[in-house]
Design a protein around this motif. Structure first.
Motif, PDB file in Angstrom:
ATOM      1  N   PHE A 310       0.834  -1.182   0.000  1.00 38.66           N
ATOM      2  CA  PHE A 310       0.000   0.000   0.000  1.00 38.66           C
ATOM      3  C   PHE A 310       0.877   1.243   0.000  1.00 38.66           C
ATOM      4  O   PHE A 310       2.060   1.185   0.297  1.00 38.66           O
ATOM      5  N   SER A 311       0.284   2.370  -0.350  1.00 38.15           N
ATOM      6  CA  SER A 311       1.027   3.631  -0.344  1.00 38.15           C
ATOM      7  C   SER A 311       0.059   4.751  -0.025  1.00 38.15           C
ATOM      8  O   SER A 311      -1.162   4.564  -0.007  1.00 38.15           O
ATOM      9  N   PHE A 312       0.618   5.928   0.228  1.00 41.68           N
ATOM     10  CA  PHE A 312      -0.192   7.072   0.613  1.00 41.68           C
ATOM     11  C   PHE A 312       0.153   8.261  -0.273  1.00 41.68           C
ATOM     12  O   PHE A 312       1.294   8.416  -0.714  1.00 41.68           O
ATOM     13  N   THR A 313      -0.833   9.094  -0.508  1.00 39.58           N
ATOM     14  CA  THR A 313      -0.566  10.334  -1.216  1.00 39.58           C
ATOM     15  C   THR A 313       0.155  11.286  -0.273  1.00 39.58           C
ATOM     16  O   THR A 313       0.149  11.107   0.951  1.00 39.58           O
ATOM     17  N   LYS A 314       0.764  12.311  -0.844  1.00 43.48           N
ATOM     18  CA  LYS A 314       1.448  13.304  -0.014  1.00 43.48           C
ATOM     19  C   LYS A 314       0.465  13.978   0.948  1.00 43.48           C
ATOM     20  O   LYS A 314       0.814  14.298   2.091  1.00 43.48           O
ATOM     21  N   GLU A 315      -0.768  14.199   0.492  1.00 41.87           N
ATOM     22  CA  GLU A 315      -1.752  14.840   1.350  1.00 41.87           C
ATOM     23  C   GLU A 315      -2.117  13.935   2.522  1.00 41.87           C
ATOM     24  O   GLU A 315      -2.291  14.404   3.660  1.00 41.87           O
ATOM     25  N   VAL A 340     -10.637  14.401  16.747  1.00 45.57           N
ATOM     26  CA  VAL A 340     -10.334  14.516  15.318  1.00 45.57           C
ATOM     27  C   VAL A 340     -11.613  14.240  14.541  1.00 45.57           C
ATOM     28  O   VAL A 340     -12.324  13.261  14.804  1.00 45.57           O
ATOM     29  N   ASP A 341     -11.912  15.099  13.592  1.00 44.23           N
ATOM     30  CA  ASP A 341     -13.072  14.910  12.728  1.00 44.23           C
ATOM     31  C   ASP A 341     -12.627  14.094  11.510  1.00 44.23           C
ATOM     32  O   ASP A 341     -11.855  14.568  10.682  1.00 44.23           O
ATOM     33  N   ASP A 342     -13.105  12.860  11.419  1.00 44.36           N
ATOM     34  CA  ASP A 342     -12.642  11.971  10.357  1.00 44.36           C
ATOM     35  C   ASP A 342     -13.643  11.790   9.220  1.00 44.36           C
ATOM     36  O   ASP A 342     -13.465  10.921   8.365  1.00 44.36           O
ATOM     37  N   LYS A 343     -14.690  12.599   9.182  1.00 42.90           N
ATOM     38  CA  LYS A 343     -15.754  12.354   8.202  1.00 42.90           C
ATOM     39  C   LYS A 343     -15.277  12.541   6.757  1.00 42.90           C
ATOM     40  O   LYS A 343     -15.840  11.927   5.842  1.00 42.90           O
ATOM     41  N   ASN A 344     -14.246  13.339   6.531  1.00 42.94           N
ATOM     42  CA  ASN A 344     -13.745  13.543   5.173  1.00 42.94           C
ATOM     43  C   ASN A 344     -12.441  12.785   4.910  1.00 42.94           C
ATOM     44  O   ASN A 344     -11.784  13.014   3.892  1.00 42.94           O
ATOM     45  N   PHE A 345     -12.089  11.899   5.829  1.00 44.75           N
ATOM     46  CA  PHE A 345     -10.846  11.134   5.659  1.00 44.75           C
ATOM     47  C   PHE A 345     -11.001  10.105   4.545  1.00 44.75           C
ATOM     48  O   PHE A 345     -12.077   9.531   4.339  1.00 44.75           O
ATOM     49  N   SER A 347     -10.175   6.430   2.596  1.00 44.61           N
ATOM     50  CA  SER A 347     -10.207   5.045   3.089  1.00 44.61           C
ATOM     51  C   SER A 347      -8.854   4.622   3.628  1.00 44.61           C
ATOM     52  O   SER A 347      -8.765   3.796   4.544  1.00 44.61           O
ATOM     53  N   ASN A 348      -7.764   5.165   3.077  1.00 38.90           N
ATOM     54  CA  ASN A 348      -6.425   4.840   3.582  1.00 38.90           C
ATOM     55  C   ASN A 348      -6.271   5.248   5.042  1.00 38.90           C
ATOM     56  O   ASN A 348      -5.680   4.530   5.851  1.00 38.90           O
ATOM     57  N   LEU A 349      -6.780   6.415   5.397  1.00 37.65           N
ATOM     58  CA  LEU A 349      -6.621   6.909   6.760  1.00 37.65           C
ATOM     59  C   LEU A 349      -7.521   6.160   7.739  1.00 37.65           C
ATOM     60  O   LEU A 349      -7.237   6.107   8.933  1.00 37.65           O
ATOM     61  N   LYS A 350      -8.585   5.567   7.207  1.00 40.26           N
ATOM     62  CA  LYS A 350      -9.522   4.836   8.059  1.00 40.26           C
ATOM     63  C   LYS A 350      -9.267   3.326   8.087  1.00 40.26           C
ATOM     64  O   LYS A 350      -9.910   2.607   8.863  1.00 40.26           O
ATOM     65  N   SER A 412       5.611   4.853  10.432  1.00 41.82           N
ATOM     66  CA  SER A 412       5.782   3.604   9.689  1.00 41.82           C
ATOM     67  C   SER A 412       4.475   2.829   9.772  1.00 41.82           C
ATOM     68  O   SER A 412       4.100   2.354  10.843  1.00 41.82           O
ATOM     69  N   VAL A 413       3.776   2.717   8.657  1.00 36.97           N
ATOM     70  CA  VAL A 413       2.539   1.944   8.595  1.00 36.97           C
ATOM     71  C   VAL A 413       2.895   0.525   8.172  1.00 36.97           C
ATOM     72  O   VAL A 413       3.598   0.321   7.175  1.00 36.97           O
TER      73      VAL A 413
END
Length: 494
Positions: A310-315, A340-345, A347-350, A412-413
């Motif tokens: 898996f990988s993540f965007t810079k944002e 933390v408001d996660d409603k706009n996170f 799927s990677n962050l969740k 480190s994920v």
């Protein structure tokens, strides 16, 4: 650090007529007879390791006499797709015969062996020489040099379609020059081109010393860190191993490759086969030369810094790092974890994943705690581990409010752990390790091997002794696990 004989080089006139490069070591390093050479190559490829590496980008192969290193070289070339049509095959070796600045590219004609003629991409050779001061044509560089020539018959025998080569001989002994050469060649390091790096390993120690030395050098190379290789070469210069002249005669060529690949987590170095001259019926155990073949491949579909699935965007990286920093700031000052408001996170962050949060101050470790359990959203794991790293790492006093601005945060994920049954399955720089024996356990993240320069035995030994509380060799009868990590830090987004 390498055995290189120095003779004054000289450049031939640039307007000299086309002159094919004739064999210099046919009849010595390999047979001069076409039929005999084909028969020997056939036997070596039959004995070679089968093709197991996909998405090959480069291969490190030995260049000694075929009776000594031919099977190992064949194992390397065997990883190449014989049906693939490359734009160019770059063959890079370090000079044994002449010392000169930079690297010489043969641009006067084609390369000839007993198996026939191989085209040199003269147009590209001229373009590289014209546009990069690191390159030139040096007459002496190819005159009696074997490091390029010895590789060509393997390619001629193996490849089913015509190919063009770019023969490059490095004459410099400077790591900075290697870096400049790498910068010039890196635009060509892609799926359309193949790189063959020509090098033997240890020169002239006794058999057992050769095996130990060559393993240490190989372990450093597969970490994909130029500094790790330079560190091992420097260490062995100081060890005074009897009769050891060099760990790696083509160290400048291998270092150039590492400068092209380091920092790219989609690249994997895979050791294929090891032998030394003492394993040949023509060699002895009193003084040996070592040979490794190593494949360099790119993980299909990989992107960014992640060497995992898996990988993540810079944002996304910026968001997770921001959560970690804000959590530390609020917790240190108010002793509570911020909401933390996660409603706009995304799927990677969740997603549910394990993770470590590492804190450093002026480059020194200040705290590092993580969890492998993947039962809550990632952003929550980051919050929890940020607090734990700042306040619960028993190796350090808790972080104070005055220190927070001095910290640098790294995340480190983790991928799921995989049980392994041999240390040979560990790839330094790619795999983290988890050692478990009864109630004792310990782990090191993948980047620890790269940062310390440890070889595989040191990586396992330190983890067993310093992290799991076992003996140095305690890992040998413990459960071993590997995992990968997507690693990013604040220094990446500044």
């Amino acid at each position: 650090m390498a055995l290189t004989l120095s003779f004054p080089g000289k450049s031939s006139p640039q307007d000299s007529p086309k002159t094919d490069r004739k064999p210099a070591v046919a009849g010595t390093f390999y047979p001069a007879s076409q039929d005999t050479l084909k028969a020997q190559l056939s036997e070596m490829f039959r004995s070679a390791k089968p093709r197991t590496v996909k998405n090959l980008q480069a291969v490190i192969c030995p260049h000694a006499g075929y009776v000594f290193s031919g099977t190992v070289a064949a194992s390397g070339i065997n990883q190449v797709d014989p049906d693939k049509v490359y734009d160019n095959i770059f063959i890079i070796g370090s000079s044994h015969q002449a010392s000169f600045m930079g690297a010489s590219i043969y641009n006067k004609g084609d390369y000839v062996t007993p198996l026939g003629k191989v085209a040199v991409n003269i147009e590209l050779a001229n373009e590289l020489i014209k546009s990069n001061p690191a390159f030139s044509y040096v007459y002496d560089a190819d005159l009696n040099e074997h490091c390029i020539e010895v590789e060509v018959p393997f390619l001629q025998y193996h490849m089913k379609k015509p190919f063009r080569i770019v023969p490059i001989v490095i004459g410099s002994q400077s790591s900075q020059t290697c870096k400049r050469i790498a910068e010039a060649l890196k635009p060509y390091f892609n799926e359309r081109n193949l790189f063959v790096i020509s090098s033997d390993f240890s020169h002239y120690p006794k058999y057992e010393d050769a095996k130990v030395t060559d393993k240490a050098t190989c372990d450093a190379i597969i970490m994909n860190k130029p500094d790790a290789l330079l560190k091992v070469l420097e260490e062995y210069e100081k060890k005074n191993v009897p009769r050891l002249v060099t760990n790696l005669c083509g160290w400048t060529s291998v270092l150039t490759l590492l400068y092209m690949t380091s920092g790219d987590a989609t690249i994997t170095y895979t050791p294929l086969q090891y032998m030394n001259s003492g394993d040949s019926r023509y060699g002895d155990h009193a003084q040996c030369v070592g040979y490794w073949s190593i494949a360099i491949s790119r993980n299909a579909g990989a992107a960014g810094k992640s060497s995992s699935s898996f990988s993540f965007t810079k944002e996304e990286e910026k968001t997770l790092l921001g959560i970690a920093r804000n959590t530390i700031v609020v917790y240190i000052s108010q002793r509570k974890t911020p909401e933390v408001d996660d409603k706009n996170f995304s799927s990677n962050l969740k997603m549910h994943a394990g993770a470590f949060v590492t804190l450093k101050e002026k480059g020194e470790l200040r705290g590092c705690i993580g969890r492998f359990t993947a039962d809550i959203p990632l952003w929550q794991v980051i919050q929890q581990m940020a607090v734990s790293s700042a306040t619960e790492d028993s190796r350090f006093t808790p972080v104070t409010a005055g220190e927070v601005d001095k910290l640098e945060i790294e995340i480190s994920v983790l991928s799921p752990m995989k049980r392994i049954f041999s240390a040979d399955e560990i790839v330094l720089g790619k795999h983290g390790i988890y050692i478990k024996k009864g109630y004792y356990s310990g782990t090191y993240l993948p980047q620890v091997a790269a940062e310390t320069g440890w070889n595989k035995e040191e990586f396992l030994g330190h983890c067993a002794r310093d992290k799991a509380g076992l003996s140095w060799d305690g890992w040998k009868d413990a459960e071993l696990y590997t995992y990968e990590a997507c690693v990013f830090g604040e220094h990446d987004i500044k």
